[in-house]
Design a protein around this motif. Structure first.
Motif, PDB file in Angstrom:
ATOM      1  N   VAL A 281      68.493-101.032  44.941  1.00 18.95           N
ATOM      2  CA  VAL A 281      69.763-100.367  44.246  1.00 18.95           C
ATOM      3  C   VAL A 281      69.825 -99.001  45.036  1.00 18.95           C
ATOM      4  O   VAL A 281      68.962 -98.326  45.292  1.00 18.95           O
ATOM      5  CB  VAL A 281      69.258-100.148  42.655  1.00 18.95           C
ATOM      6  N   VAL A 282      71.177 -98.892  45.423  1.00 24.40           N
ATOM      7  CA  VAL A 282      71.186 -97.475  46.214  1.00 24.40           C
ATOM      8  C   VAL A 282      71.829 -96.553  45.340  1.00 24.40           C
ATOM      9  O   VAL A 282      72.850 -96.822  44.332  1.00 24.40           O
ATOM     10  CB  VAL A 282      72.357 -97.678  47.219  1.00 24.40           C
ATOM     11  N   ASP A 283      71.477 -95.121  45.256  1.00 20.95           N
ATOM     12  CA  ASP A 283      71.901 -94.161  44.286  1.00 20.95           C
ATOM     13  C   ASP A 283      71.996 -92.988  45.221  1.00 20.95           C
ATOM     14  O   ASP A 283      71.090 -92.313  45.325  1.00 20.95           O
ATOM     15  CB  ASP A 283      71.019 -94.022  43.342  1.00 20.95           C
ATOM     16  N   GLY A 284      73.021 -92.632  45.634  1.00 22.51           N
ATOM     17  CA  GLY A 284      73.468 -91.435  46.811  1.00 22.51           C
ATOM     18  C   GLY A 284      72.486 -91.851  48.053  1.00 22.51           C
ATOM     19  O   GLY A 284      72.536 -92.717  48.634  1.00 22.51           O
ATOM     20  N   SER A 285      71.319 -90.996  48.281  1.00 19.09           N
ATOM     21  CA  SER A 285      70.466 -91.261  49.385  1.00 19.09           C
ATOM     22  C   SER A 285      69.119 -91.908  49.123  1.00 19.09           C
ATOM     23  O   SER A 285      68.339 -92.199  49.796  1.00 19.09           O
ATOM     24  CB  SER A 285      70.176 -90.125  50.037  1.00 19.09           C
ATOM     25  N   THR A 286      69.200 -92.262  47.621  1.00 12.11           N
ATOM     26  CA  THR A 286      67.985 -92.774  47.227  1.00 12.11           C
ATOM     27  C   THR A 286      67.842 -94.260  47.107  1.00 12.11           C
ATOM     28  O   THR A 286      69.022 -94.984  46.593  1.00 12.11           O
ATOM     29  CB  THR A 286      67.469 -92.365  45.880  1.00 12.11           C
ATOM     30  N   LEU A 287      67.158 -94.948  47.608  1.00  7.39           N
ATOM     31  CA  LEU A 287      66.932 -96.291  47.723  1.00  7.39           C
ATOM     32  C   LEU A 287      65.823 -96.936  46.829  1.00  7.39           C
ATOM     33  O   LEU A 287      64.667 -96.510  46.976  1.00  7.39           O
ATOM     34  CB  LEU A 287      66.497 -96.937  49.101  1.00  7.39           C
ATOM     35  N   ASP A 288      66.013 -97.813  45.993  1.00  8.05           N
ATOM     36  CA  ASP A 288      65.193 -98.249  45.217  1.00  8.05           C
ATOM     37  C   ASP A 288      64.850 -99.778  45.281  1.00  8.05           C
ATOM     38  O   ASP A 288      65.939-100.652  44.924  1.00  8.05           O
ATOM     39  CB  ASP A 288      65.480 -98.123  43.559  1.00  8.05           C
ATOM     40  N   PHE A 289      63.955-100.254  46.006  1.00  7.51           N
ATOM     41  CA  PHE A 289      63.758-101.592  46.178  1.00  7.51           C
ATOM     42  C   PHE A 289      63.162-102.473  44.959  1.00  7.51           C
ATOM     43  O   PHE A 289      61.953-102.177  44.768  1.00  7.51           O
ATOM     44  CB  PHE A 289      62.953-101.994  47.506  1.00  7.51           C
ATOM     45  N   LYS A 290      63.858-103.162  44.445  1.00  9.90           N
ATOM     46  CA  LYS A 290      63.378-103.726  43.099  1.00  9.90           C
ATOM     47  C   LYS A 290      62.676-104.918  43.341  1.00  9.90           C
ATOM     48  O   LYS A 290      61.763-105.231  42.495  1.00  9.90           O
ATOM     49  CB  LYS A 290      64.783-104.152  42.354  1.00  9.90           C
ATOM     50  N   GLY A 291      62.777-105.867  44.318  1.00 12.45           N
ATOM     51  CA  GLY A 291      61.825-106.854  44.665  1.00 12.45           C
ATOM     52  C   GLY A 291      62.269-107.783  45.772  1.00 12.45           C
ATOM     53  O   GLY A 291      63.357-107.608  46.316  1.00 12.45           O
ATOM     54  N   TRP A 292      61.586-109.029  45.700  1.00  7.22           N
ATOM     55  CA  TRP A 292      62.247-109.967  46.509  1.00  7.22           C
ATOM     56  C   TRP A 292      61.700-111.404  46.124  1.00  7.22           C
ATOM     57  O   TRP A 292      61.180-111.463  45.297  1.00  7.22           O
ATOM     58  CB  TRP A 292      61.235-109.614  47.948  1.00  7.22           C
ATOM     59  N   VAL A 293      62.319-112.387  47.061  1.00  4.84           N
ATOM     60  CA  VAL A 293      62.117-113.827  46.712  1.00  4.84           C
ATOM     61  C   VAL A 293      62.179-114.519  47.943  1.00  4.84           C
ATOM     62  O   VAL A 293      62.855-114.201  48.901  1.00  4.84           O
ATOM     63  CB  VAL A 293      63.040-114.422  45.395  1.00  4.84           C
TER      64      VAL A 293
END
Length: 154
Positions: free
Chosen positions: A111-123
C-alpha cells in the motif's frame, strides 16, 4: 513491513515509472491494471513498490526500460521470483489478472501512501491462482485475496 522513501528515491521511481509507461504503451503492451487509476500513475506507484521491496530484500531493483509483459519484478536471494502489486487503498486486496505468469513464484502486496510503503504480506502463486479466489471488483474478473489471507514478513 514499512519503509519511507527519500525524496531522491521517489524522483527516480517517478521518472522510471513514467518512462516505462510511455515505452510500454508505445510498443503495444496492454495496460493490465485492475483499477480505475491513470496508467502512468499506476506505473509510478508500481515502480515505487518494486524499488522499496528490492531495497528491503537487499537486492538491486530492476530499473530496465524495455517493453515487458508478464515478467517478474525481481529475484530474491532465495531464488524466488516476485511480482509486487501496489495500491493506494489501505484495505487493498492482492489482485492479479487471470493470466497465469510462469515467471513469478510469489506475489507481494504494497500500500503506497505518498512516499511511505506498507508491505502488507505475500503469497505463493499457487495460493493466489485458485478458482475460489476469482472475483470481479468492477474492472473484470481476476484473482483477489484480502490482507488477512497473506503471509507476514519476518
Amino acid at each position: 513491513m514499512k519503509l519511507t522513501l527519500q525524496p531522491d528515491e521517489v524522483q527516480v521511481c517517478q521518472m522510471v515509472g513514467r518512462m516505462r509507461s510511455l515505452i510500454a504503451r508505445g510498443n503495444g503492451v496492454r495496460d493490465a491494471k485492475m483499477g480505475s487509476q491513470d496508467g502512468a500513475e499506476a506505473d509510478v506507484m508500481g515502480m515505487m513498490a518494486e524499488y522499496g521491496f528490492a531495497k528491503q530484500m537487499n537486492v538491486f531493483p530492476d530499473l530496465g526500460l524495455t517493453p515487458r509483459s508478464g515478467s517478474a519484478d525481481g529475484v530474491m536471494p532465495s531464488g524466488n521470483r516476485y511480482d509486487v502489486k501496489a495500491s493506494k487503498h489501505k484495505g487493498a486486496r492482492l489482485l492479479s489478472t487471470l493470466k497465469v505468469n510462469p515467471d513469478v513464484d510469489i506475489y507481494v502486496l504494497c500500500v503506497v501512501d505518498g512516499s511511505t510503503l506498507d508491505f502488507k504480506g505475500w503469497v505463493h502463486k499457487e495460493e493466489l491462482i485458485l478458482d475460489k479466489n476469482k472475483t470481479d471488483l468492477g474492472h473484470g474478473v481476476g484473482y483477489a485475496l484480502t490482507q488477512d489471507k497473506l503471509r507476514g514478513f519476518e
